[in-house]
Design an enzyme around this catalytic site. Structure first.
Site, mmCIF file in Angstrom:
data_model
loop_
_atom_site.group_PDB
_atom_site.id
_atom_site.type_symbol
_atom_site.label_atom_id
_atom_site.label_comp_id
_atom_site.label_asym_id
_atom_site.label_seq_id
_atom_site.Cartn_x
_atom_site.Cartn_y
_atom_site.Cartn_z
ATOM 1 N N SER A 124 -6.150 3.665 -1.678
ATOM 2 C CA SER A 124 -5.316 3.142 -2.759
ATOM 3 C C SER A 124 -4.036 3.954 -2.850
ATOM 4 O O SER A 124 -3.985 5.108 -2.433
ATOM 5 C CB SER A 124 -6.075 3.202 -4.085
ATOM 6 O OG SER A 124 -6.432 4.533 -4.373
ATOM 7 N N ALA A 125 -3.001 3.357 -3.389
ATOM 8 C CA ALA A 125 -1.708 4.038 -3.496
ATOM 9 C C ALA A 125 -1.796 5.291 -4.349
ATOM 10 O O ALA A 125 -1.119 6.282 -4.093
ATOM 11 C CB ALA A 125 -0.661 3.079 -4.068
ATOM 12 N N CYS A 126 -2.669 5.282 -5.355
ATOM 13 C CA CYS A 126 -2.757 6.430 -6.254
ATOM 14 C C CYS A 126 -3.517 7.596 -5.637
ATOM 15 O O CYS A 126 -3.536 8.686 -6.195
ATOM 16 C CB CYS A 126 -3.377 6.030 -7.594
ATOM 17 S SG CYS A 126 -4.986 5.245 -7.441
ATOM 18 N N ALA A 127 -4.147 7.384 -4.472
ATOM 19 C CA ALA A 127 -4.878 8.463 -3.812
ATOM 20 C C ALA A 127 -4.441 8.599 -2.366
ATOM 21 O O ALA A 127 -5.231 8.918 -1.487
ATOM 22 C CB ALA A 127 -6.377 8.199 -3.898
#
Length: 181
Positions: A124-127
């Site tokens: 995911s973009a947040c990780a």
């Protein structure tokens, strides 16, 4: 359409493009003089930029969604064992497609796509950069191996239909390469 209440909001002018054309001239005229008129000019410019961004956002979202739909239709039609991770219809991000290919590790495909000059991501973009399987795909019920196989394509403002067609031309060979080991 969902609405959410916020107790506070912070906005930054650097988040929106600068005013163009007649608005740029108006802002430039207002900034000549005192600090107060510079502040007013900044607020006026920000307000106009925010209004224009709202209009542009709807157009850009529709254009991105059309490219994502084309990418998914092409993958689904030509790639056995492809699965879409996430909803096909709203609510979803209009510019993002996350897919998995049975028998393929996302990292392996990512390296080959990078060598072919195609940008994609795993997880995911947040990780970004985390070695663990995507926590988002895990929360959606995928096991660790399936979560590791997720590949995310994000459509940007400069992405064209030709870019999508290039992915559709290159990706089947790369998937076959990874599956062959």
């Amino acid at each position: 359409r969902r609405t959410h209440a916020a107790s506070a909001t912070s906005l930054a002018g650097r988040s929106v493009p600068p005013a163009k054309g007649p608005m740029r001239r108006l802002v430039r005229r207002l900034t000549i003089g005192s600090m107060t008129s510079a502040l007013v000019a900044g607020l006026v410019g920000f307000g106009v930029a925010a209004r224009l961004a709202r209009v542009e956002q709807e157009r850009a979202a529709a254009a991105a969604a059309a490219l994502v739909d084309r990418l998914w239709a092409g993958l689904e039609a030509t790639m056995p064992g492809v699965a879409r991770n996430g909803p096909a219809d709203a609510p979803r991000l209009p510019n993002t497609l996350n897919v998995s290919f049975a028998g393929c590790a996302g990292e392996s495909l990512l390296v080959l796509l990078d060598l072919a000059g195609i940008a994609a991501s795993v997880g995911s973009a947040c990780a970004a950069g985390a070695p663990e399987p995507s926590h988002v795909l895990r929360a959606m019920g995928h096991d660790a191996d399936a979560a590791r196989s997720g590949l995310r394509f994000s459509i940007g403002a400069s992405t064209t239909a030709a870019d999508v067609e290039r992915v559709l031309a290159v990706l089947p060979g790369l998937v076959a390469q990874v599956r062959a080991g």
